[in-house]
Write a protein that holds these residues in place. Structure first.
Motif, PDB file in Angstrom:
ATOM      1  N   LYS A   1     102.004  29.650 -19.945  1.00 34.84           N
ATOM      2  CA  LYS A   1     101.178  28.607 -19.317  1.00 34.84           C
ATOM      3  C   LYS A   1     102.026  27.560 -18.590  1.00 34.84           C
ATOM      4  O   LYS A   1     101.489  26.604 -18.049  1.00 34.84           O
ATOM      5  CB  LYS A   1     100.309  27.933 -20.379  1.00 34.84           C
ATOM      6  CG  LYS A   1      99.281  28.870 -21.019  1.00 34.84           C
ATOM      7  CD  LYS A   1      98.429  28.123 -22.025  1.00 34.84           C
ATOM      8  CE  LYS A   1      97.377  29.035 -22.648  1.00 34.84           C
ATOM      9  NZ  LYS A   1      96.539  28.315 -23.643  1.00 34.84           N
TER      10      LYS A   1
ATOM     11  N   ASN B   1     104.328  25.684 -20.077  1.00 38.80           N
ATOM     12  CA  ASN B   1     104.703  24.587 -20.966  1.00 38.80           C
ATOM     13  C   ASN B   1     106.155  24.716 -21.399  1.00 38.80           C
ATOM     14  O   ASN B   1     106.678  25.819 -21.562  1.00 38.80           O
ATOM     15  CB  ASN B   1     103.802  24.581 -22.207  1.00 38.80           C
ATOM     16  CG  ASN B   1     102.343  24.384 -21.861  1.00 38.80           C
ATOM     17  OD1 ASN B   1     102.004  23.510 -21.064  1.00 38.80           O
ATOM     18  ND2 ASN B   1     101.467  25.201 -22.451  1.00 38.80           N
ATOM     19  N   TYR B   2     106.812  23.570 -21.634  1.00 35.39           N
ATOM     20  CA  TYR B   2     108.194  23.572 -22.091  1.00 35.39           C
ATOM     21  C   TYR B   2     108.241  23.678 -23.616  1.00 35.39           C
ATOM     22  O   TYR B   2     107.493  23.004 -24.319  1.00 35.39           O
ATOM     23  CB  TYR B   2     108.913  22.289 -21.647  1.00 35.39           C
ATOM     24  CG  TYR B   2     109.010  22.126 -20.149  1.00 35.39           C
ATOM     25  CD1 TYR B   2     109.288  23.218 -19.330  1.00 35.39           C
ATOM     26  CD2 TYR B   2     108.831  20.874 -19.554  1.00 35.39           C
ATOM     27  CE1 TYR B   2     109.384  23.067 -17.954  1.00 35.39           C
ATOM     28  CE2 TYR B   2     108.930  20.710 -18.179  1.00 35.39           C
ATOM     29  CZ  TYR B   2     109.198  21.818 -17.383  1.00 35.39           C
ATOM     30  OH  TYR B   2     109.294  21.682 -16.027  1.00 35.39           O
ATOM     31  N   ARG B   3     109.123  24.548 -24.087  1.00 38.40           N
ATOM     32  CA  ARG B   3     109.323  24.735 -25.527  1.00 38.40           C
ATOM     33  C   ARG B   3     110.821  24.743 -25.829  1.00 38.40           C
ATOM     34  O   ARG B   3     111.633  24.943 -24.923  1.00 38.40           O
ATOM     35  CB  ARG B   3     108.720  26.070 -25.983  1.00 38.40           C
ATOM     36  CG  ARG B   3     107.270  26.307 -25.604  1.00 38.40           C
ATOM     37  CD  ARG B   3     106.323  25.446 -26.435  1.00 38.40           C
ATOM     38  NE  ARG B   3     104.936  25.853 -26.265  1.00 38.40           N
ATOM     39  CZ  ARG B   3     104.311  26.709 -27.070  1.00 38.40           C
ATOM     40  NH1 ARG B   3     104.961  27.248 -28.094  1.00 38.40           N
ATOM     41  NH2 ARG B   3     103.051  27.029 -26.863  1.00 38.40           N
TER      42      ARG B   3
ATOM     43  N   GLU C   1     110.522  15.804 -23.365  1.00 43.31           N
ATOM     44  CA  GLU C   1     109.524  16.863 -23.179  1.00 43.31           C
ATOM     45  C   GLU C   1     109.359  17.720 -24.436  1.00 43.31           C
ATOM     46  O   GLU C   1     108.254  18.173 -24.753  1.00 43.31           O
ATOM     47  CB  GLU C   1     109.938  17.763 -22.010  1.00 43.31           C
ATOM     48  CG  GLU C   1     109.827  17.114 -20.638  1.00 43.31           C
ATOM     49  CD  GLU C   1     108.378  17.011 -20.163  1.00 43.31           C
ATOM     50  OE1 GLU C   1     107.496  17.629 -20.803  1.00 43.31           O
ATOM     51  OE2 GLU C   1     108.129  16.311 -19.167  1.00 43.31           O
TER      52      GLU C   1
END
Length: 440
Positions: free
Chosen positions: A305, A307-309, A273
């Motif tokens: 949002k 989202n994976y970071r 991811e």
């Protein structure tokens, strides 16, 4: 807790030079029979020899003194007995089996060189393992106390489950606590970095060892490059939350620190991811050593949002004086430890008042109402302590709440507000966990 994840908690103690001897099973029985903390239910010599280089092995079932819990039915004669039972596997082993590779495998920063050298010259050690069956911190302390009572004089202690070595003095001192003063005694955090590729862009990999013995997944942080962010503290906070509250589902978003949202993913999924190179620290190449190949969950940042970071996404929030969650339970056991060892603090304070080379600090909990909930914990420098139980102390930091006091104010504060203490010298910082070093 997930009992399907739970694994053995293993420890060992290498005898001291003076105590080093071929202990017999009869000696072990005599030691166990002297205890008033448990009843021996089963005692059986084993011929399996499942512990490396064992001389003898014993299976032991103990029932600890029952805790009487009052029934909520209103009938005083109706009681429930909580009989805490633990099964231990104890072995006398050749000390060389755990000392020959000790520096390469174990974190040894808390072991003095003289203790390590002494341990390498000893022939015998005691190995003890169990599966926690009750509250993890209670069972951990029971295991510590049992090991300390069997090996009454040791050079070094090894917490094999979390690859940590400590001094024999640490084992003896920590065994005197009713409960260890923090949940992080149950695990350790290792930080591995790789600066071979580019010294200006160092890869960091933080990961735990020991959480499996309490029924939690191991945790880690991968894909980060900022050394100033408090990633170790973030990992520590999440580990404690998981121990207390159980492991949330993969992908569940929570906030262990102010303005920081994270979740955990299986490490293989996290690499995918986050699009992390397989050769990055914590990648596939680092999982083939038989130590880091257990199932593990990687903490990842979650943006607005969803989202994976990588956690470098929150490096600003984790660098600029971050605030982490601290549960009421964690505060309470720290407070208990502070009171349990307060005599050490007071003795040193009385001997060193007025010495500018040593400072005495206390953390006190306050609120702007009469409630004991949501306390703000503030640090004070202590000048004196009265017979009536009051600190003459100066506030060291500005409160967030309106508490009627400000940084730099000096006043009298009751010991009833104490939650922790520290002693700072020009060489070291001492607290209830390591104060024994000043008295050893």
């Amino acid at each position: 807790m997930n009992n399907n994840l739970k694994r053995e908690s293993s420890m060992a103690a290498v005898f001291s030079k003076e105590y080093d001897h071929n202990m017999t099973i009869e000696e072990l029985k005599e030691t166990l029979n002297e205890s008033d903390e448990f009843i021996i239910i089963e005692f059986e010599e084993s011929q399996k020899h499942i512990v490396e280089k064992s001389i003898w092995e014993v299976s032991l079932k103990l029932q600890y003194l029952p805790m009487v819990i009052e029934s909520d039915t209103g009938n005083e004669s109706e009681e429930t007995k909580n009989n805490d039972e633990l099964i231990f596997y104890i072995a006398l082993i050749e000390a060389s089996s755990i000392t020959e590779d000790l520096p390469e495998v174990f974190s040894v920063n808390t072991v003095q060189e003289k203790d390590y050298i002494e341990a390498t010259k000893c022939k015998y050690a005691i190995h003890i393992s169990t599966i926690f069956n009750n509250f993890p911190l209670s069972d951990y302390q029971r295991q510590l106390k049992l090991l300390n009572s069997i090996a009454s004089d040791v050079s070094i202690f090894l917490d094999i489950s979390c690859f940590t070595a400590r001094s024999g003095e640490w084992l003896k001192y920590t065994s005197t606590f009713s409960l260890p003063p923090s949940l992080d005694y149950l695990y350790t955090i290792h930080a591995i970095y790789d600066d071979d590729k580019n010294p200006d862009k160092i890869e960091y990999w933080f990961h735990t060892h020991g959480l499996y013995r309490v029924g939690c997944i191991e945790l880690e942080i991968i894909g980060v490059e900022d050394s100033n962010a408090a990633y170790g503290q973030l990992l520590n906070t999440c580990a404690k939350l998981f121990i207390q509250n159980g492991v949330p589902e993969s992908g569940f978003v929570f906030s262990p620190s102010y303005k920081v949202n994270v979740c955990w993913l299986a490490w293989e999924e996290a690499l995918k991811e986050l699009n992390i190179d397989k050769d990055f620290s914590g990648g596939f190449k680092d999982r083939k050593d038989g130590v880091h190949d257990n199932p593990s969950g990687a903490l990842v940042a979650v943006d607005k949002k969803g989202n994976y970071r990588t956690l470098d996404y929150y490096k600003k929030e984790l660098t600029d004086n971050p605030v982490f969650l601290l549960s009421g339970f964690e505060t309470e056991i720290m407070r208990d430890a502070a009171f349990e060892k307060f005599e050490y603090f007071l003795e040193l304070l009385n001997k060193n008042k007025g010495d500018d080379k040593i400072s005495f600090l206390v953390k006190l909990g306050y609120n702007n109402n009469k409630s004991n909930k949501d306390l703000e914990h503030l640090w004070f420098e202590v000048h004196d302590f009265t017979k009536e139980g009051y600190f003459d102390a100066t506030l060291l930091n500005e409160p967030y709440k309106d508490l009627g006091m400000h940084e730099g104010d000096r006043g009298m504060h009751s010991i009833e507000n104490l939650t922790y203490w520290q002693i700072h010298t020009d060489k070291e910082m001492y607290n209830p966990e390591n104060i024994y070093l000043l008295f050893s």
